[in-house]
Write a protein that holds these residues in place. Structure first.
Motif, PDB file in Angstrom:
ATOM      1  N   UNK A 176      -8.445  -6.241  -4.887  1.00  0.00           N
ATOM      2  CA  UNK A 176      -8.222  -7.122  -6.038  1.00  0.00           C
ATOM      3  C   UNK A 176      -7.078  -8.085  -5.723  1.00  0.00           C
ATOM      4  N   UNK A 177      -5.994  -7.562  -5.141  1.00  0.00           N
ATOM      5  CA  UNK A 177      -4.850  -8.412  -4.792  1.00  0.00           C
ATOM      6  C   UNK A 177      -5.262  -9.520  -3.822  1.00  0.00           C
ATOM      7  N   UNK A 178      -6.091  -9.188  -2.852  1.00  0.00           N
ATOM      8  CA  UNK A 178      -6.548 -10.186  -1.879  1.00  0.00           C
ATOM      9  C   UNK A 178      -7.404 -11.262  -2.569  1.00  0.00           C
ATOM     10  N   UNK A 179      -8.300 -10.840  -3.453  1.00  0.00           N
ATOM     11  CA  UNK A 179      -9.157 -11.789  -4.165  1.00  0.00           C
ATOM     12  C   UNK A 179      -8.332 -12.684  -5.095  1.00  0.00           C
ATOM     13  N   UNK A 180      -7.230 -12.134  -5.627  1.00  0.00           N
ATOM     14  CA  UNK A 180      -6.381 -12.897  -6.544  1.00  0.00           C
ATOM     15  C   UNK A 180      -5.718 -14.083  -5.853  1.00  0.00           C
ATOM     16  N   UNK A 200      -5.674  -0.186 -15.996  1.00  0.00           N
ATOM     17  CA  UNK A 200      -5.401  -1.568 -15.611  1.00  0.00           C
ATOM     18  C   UNK A 200      -4.349  -1.630 -14.503  1.00  0.00           C
ATOM     19  N   UNK A 201      -3.280  -0.886 -14.650  1.00  0.00           N
ATOM     20  CA  UNK A 201      -2.199  -0.910 -13.657  1.00  0.00           C
ATOM     21  C   UNK A 201      -2.608  -0.209 -12.372  1.00  0.00           C
ATOM     22  N   UNK A 202      -3.136   1.001 -12.489  1.00  0.00           N
ATOM     23  CA  UNK A 202      -3.419   1.828 -11.304  1.00  0.00           C
ATOM     24  C   UNK A 202      -4.671   1.413 -10.545  1.00  0.00           C
ATOM     25  N   UNK A 203      -5.696   0.936 -11.256  1.00  0.00           N
ATOM     26  CA  UNK A 203      -6.974   0.671 -10.598  1.00  0.00           C
ATOM     27  C   UNK A 203      -7.337  -0.804 -10.522  1.00  0.00           C
ATOM     28  N   UNK A 204      -6.542  -1.659 -11.142  1.00  0.00           N
ATOM     29  CA  UNK A 204      -6.785  -3.099 -11.016  1.00  0.00           C
ATOM     30  C   UNK A 204      -5.615  -3.743 -10.272  1.00  0.00           C
ATOM     31  N   UNK A 205      -4.443  -3.734 -10.881  1.00  0.00           N
ATOM     32  CA  UNK A 205      -3.304  -4.413 -10.266  1.00  0.00           C
ATOM     33  C   UNK A 205      -2.890  -3.808  -8.931  1.00  0.00           C
ATOM     34  N   UNK A 206      -3.036  -2.503  -8.771  1.00  0.00           N
ATOM     35  CA  UNK A 206      -2.619  -1.847  -7.532  1.00  0.00           C
ATOM     36  C   UNK A 206      -3.693  -1.860  -6.443  1.00  0.00           C
TER      37      UNK A 206
END
Length: 128
Positions: free
Chosen positions: A58-62, A48-54
């Protein structure tokens, strides 16, 4: 709502399959406060931390995802192994076919559920 739909499509079709996450439940709901609820099973916290939040995409879509949200609650719950469930709860689990955590080699970083409740902005702003 459009911002969230775009984000969810991306996560469900691109990110979750790549990291081994499973969508358990994802739906609009009828409530005075909440509009959507989703439940996702992640294989572990490190994923979750390494492959989603980082993940930069994903950050751009958020950014758009967050722009359309007035309020949200996100809960993370540890899955428990079936041997640890008291008897009466096992009956409920079996009746509702609730997934259980399989034994893992790494009990220090077990799989977990993320439960998200969303209340959308009435104007559904989208960041460009």
């Amino acid at each position: 709502r459009e911002a969230n739909d775009s984000y969810q499509d991306f996560m469900i079709n691109d990110i979750y399959p790549a990291i081994g996450a499973d969508v358990i439940f994802n739906s609009s709901i009828t409530s005075d406060q909440w509009d959507d609820v989703s439940i996702v099973r992640y294989p572990n916290g490190a994923v979750f931390i390494d492959q989603v939040l980082a993940d930069l995409e994903v950050q751009e879509k958020m950014k758009n995802h967050r722009a359309g949200i007035q309020d949200a609650i996100i809960l993370a719950t540890k899955l428990i192994h079936q041997d640890d469930i008291p008897g009466q709860l096992k009956t409920i689990q079996a009746a509702h076919n609730i997934p259980l955590s399989p034994p893992t080699e790494n009990d220090d970083d077990p799989s977990f559920f993320s439960i998200e409740l969303i209340d959308y902005n009435s104007n559904d702003n989208v960041v460009s």
